[in-house]
Design a protein around this motif. Structure first.
Motif, PDB file in Angstrom:
ATOM      1  N   VAL A 103       0.825  -1.206   0.000  1.00  0.00           N
ATOM      2  CA  VAL A 103       0.000   0.000   0.000  1.00  0.00           C
ATOM      3  C   VAL A 103       0.862   1.260   0.000  1.00  0.00           C
ATOM      4  O   VAL A 103       0.441   2.303  -0.492  1.00  0.00           O
ATOM      5  N   THR A 104       2.071   1.177   0.529  1.00  0.00           N
ATOM      6  CA  THR A 104       2.979   2.329   0.528  1.00  0.00           C
ATOM      7  C   THR A 104       3.703   2.491  -0.808  1.00  0.00           C
ATOM      8  O   THR A 104       4.428   3.468  -1.003  1.00  0.00           O
ATOM      9  N   GLY A 105       3.549   1.532  -1.707  1.00  0.00           N
ATOM     10  CA  GLY A 105       4.255   1.563  -2.985  1.00  0.00           C
ATOM     11  C   GLY A 105       5.675   1.047  -2.908  1.00  0.00           C
ATOM     12  O   GLY A 105       6.332   0.884  -3.931  1.00  0.00           O
ATOM     13  N   PRO A 110       7.992  -9.228  -7.655  1.00  0.00           N
ATOM     14  CA  PRO A 110       7.406  -9.295  -9.009  1.00  0.00           C
ATOM     15  C   PRO A 110       5.886  -9.400  -9.009  1.00  0.00           C
ATOM     16  O   PRO A 110       5.229  -8.792  -9.876  1.00  0.00           O
ATOM     17  N   ASP A 111       5.309 -10.154  -8.076  1.00  0.00           N
ATOM     18  CA  ASP A 111       3.848 -10.285  -8.035  1.00  0.00           C
ATOM     19  C   ASP A 111       3.181  -8.954  -7.702  1.00  0.00           C
ATOM     20  O   ASP A 111       2.112  -8.625  -8.238  1.00  0.00           O
ATOM     21  N   VAL A 112       3.795  -8.197  -6.794  1.00  0.00           N
ATOM     22  CA  VAL A 112       3.244  -6.892  -6.422  1.00  0.00           C
ATOM     23  C   VAL A 112       3.353  -5.916  -7.588  1.00  0.00           C
ATOM     24  O   VAL A 112       2.412  -5.177  -7.892  1.00  0.00           O
ATOM     25  N   LEU A 113       4.486  -5.923  -8.275  1.00  0.00           N
ATOM     26  CA  LEU A 113       4.656  -5.054  -9.436  1.00  0.00           C
ATOM     27  C   LEU A 113       3.655  -5.395 -10.532  1.00  0.00           C
ATOM     28  O   LEU A 113       3.082  -4.501 -11.170  1.00  0.00           O
ATOM     29  N   ALA A 114       3.430  -6.682 -10.741  1.00  0.00           N
ATOM     30  CA  ALA A 114       2.462  -7.103 -11.759  1.00  0.00           C
ATOM     31  C   ALA A 114       1.061  -6.643 -11.386  1.00  0.00           C
ATOM     32  O   ALA A 114       0.290  -6.185 -12.244  1.00  0.00           O
ATOM     33  N   ARG A 170       6.272   4.433  -8.666  1.00  0.00           N
ATOM     34  CA  ARG A 170       6.815   4.902  -9.949  1.00  0.00           C
ATOM     35  C   ARG A 170       8.310   4.605 -10.041  1.00  0.00           C
ATOM     36  O   ARG A 170       8.785   4.083 -11.067  1.00  0.00           O
ATOM     37  N   ARG A 171       9.031   4.901  -8.990  1.00  0.00           N
ATOM     38  CA  ARG A 171      10.480   4.694  -9.028  1.00  0.00           C
ATOM     39  C   ARG A 171      10.812   3.203  -9.146  1.00  0.00           C
ATOM     40  O   ARG A 171      11.721   2.816  -9.895  1.00  0.00           O
ATOM     41  N   ILE A 172      10.082   2.381  -8.415  1.00  0.00           N
ATOM     42  CA  ILE A 172      10.336   0.940  -8.489  1.00  0.00           C
ATOM     43  C   ILE A 172       9.939   0.399  -9.863  1.00  0.00           C
ATOM     44  O   ILE A 172      10.637  -0.439 -10.440  1.00  0.00           O
ATOM     45  N   ALA A 173       8.819   0.882 -10.402  1.00  0.00           N
ATOM     46  CA  ALA A 173       8.386   0.436 -11.720  1.00  0.00           C
ATOM     47  C   ALA A 173       9.397   0.813 -12.799  1.00  0.00           C
ATOM     48  O   ALA A 173       9.506   0.133 -13.828  1.00  0.00           O
ATOM     49  N   GLU A 174      10.160   1.875 -12.555  1.00  0.00           N
ATOM     50  CA  GLU A 174      11.175   2.303 -13.524  1.00  0.00           C
ATOM     51  C   GLU A 174      12.506   1.594 -13.328  1.00  0.00           C
ATOM     52  O   GLU A 174      13.481   1.897 -14.016  1.00  0.00           O
ATOM     53  N   GLU A 180      16.798   0.775  -2.502  1.00  0.00           N
ATOM     54  CA  GLU A 180      17.376   2.020  -3.007  1.00  0.00           C
ATOM     55  C   GLU A 180      16.439   3.209  -2.801  1.00  0.00           C
ATOM     56  O   GLU A 180      16.887   4.351  -2.704  1.00  0.00           O
ATOM     57  N   VAL A 181      15.155   2.923  -2.755  1.00  0.00           N
ATOM     58  CA  VAL A 181      14.143   3.982  -2.636  1.00  0.00           C
ATOM     59  C   VAL A 181      13.821   4.294  -1.175  1.00  0.00           C
ATOM     60  O   VAL A 181      13.381   5.396  -0.850  1.00  0.00           O
TER      61      VAL A 181
END
Length: 213
Positions: A103-105, A110-114, A170-174, A180-181
């Motif tokens: 919920v915090t992003g 991989p499952d969460v990103l998908a 957004r940063r993780i998706a990129e 790192e974030v």
């Protein structure tokens, strides 16, 4: 009482099982390419039964947010005496960052990103998610007192939480890793809630929204 609790647990398991089946199909084939009838068949239930649990197709995905709808309101209502609203909500958000709560992003599994790509990449899901945000905001406003000041504060808090989470995602998706974030995410949360406190209207309980620096 025990029988009632058993029924509720069975109902909860049904929600989770059907939602998991649906999300698996949506991730595999695309949300718009999977029919409700196909989900019902895969979950081994009838279509009318599915609609009793999930009134809209989008709810099969957004069920994963169900527990979070009143989360902020519960944090506010349960905070210790003398603790400000913003301090309580900030600490809750920071705890979510520590736990990599999706919920915090801040989660790069991989499952969460998908799942996030499915949610934000499907217009009808993104639109339906807004209704969940509205209900969360309304519950928070009620916990804050329910008047205009409370509704203004709830809108500001909800916006801060949403923007922080979207920036992390957004940063993780990129391509960045959660590790790192994380430091930036924590610093951004502290700044955002401090700014929220400084500019907020007085709440209905006559306490300021103040946050400890």
């Amino acid at each position: 009482m025990a029988e009632s609790g058993l029924r509720e647990r069975k109902k909860q398991r049904m929600y989770e099982a059907v939602s998991d089946v649906a999300i698996g199909l949506f991730l595999e084939k695309g949300f718009d390419s999977v029919s409700v009838a196909e989900v019902a068949a895969a979950a081994d239930i009838s279509k009318p039964t599915l609609f009793r649990y999930f009134p809209a197709k989008e709810d099969l995905v957004l069920y994963r947010f169900a527990d979070h709808e009143t989360e902020a309101a519960r944090v506010v209502a349960g905070r210790p005496d003398g603790r400000s609203v913003a301090d309580a909500l900030l600490e809750h958000f920071l705890d979510g960052l520590r736990r990599d709560d999706p919920v915090t992003g801040l989660n790069d599994h991989p499952d969460v990103l998908a799942f996030h790509r499915l949610l934000y990449g499907t217009p009808s899901l993104a639109a339906r998610a807004y209704a969940y945000v509205e209900r969360s905001e309304a519950a928070l406003a009620e916990a804050l007192g329910g008047d205009l000041d409370a509704r203004l504060a709830a809108g500001q808090i909800t916006a801060v939480q949403r923007v922080l989470a979207l920036e992390n995602w957004r940063r993780i998706a990129e391509g960045e890793r959660a590790a790192e974030v994380r430091r930036d995410a924590v610093a951004a949360a502290r700044r955002a809630f401090a700014g929220l406190a400084a500019g907020s209207a007085r709440l209905a309980d006559s306490r300021t929204l103040g946050v400890t620096q």
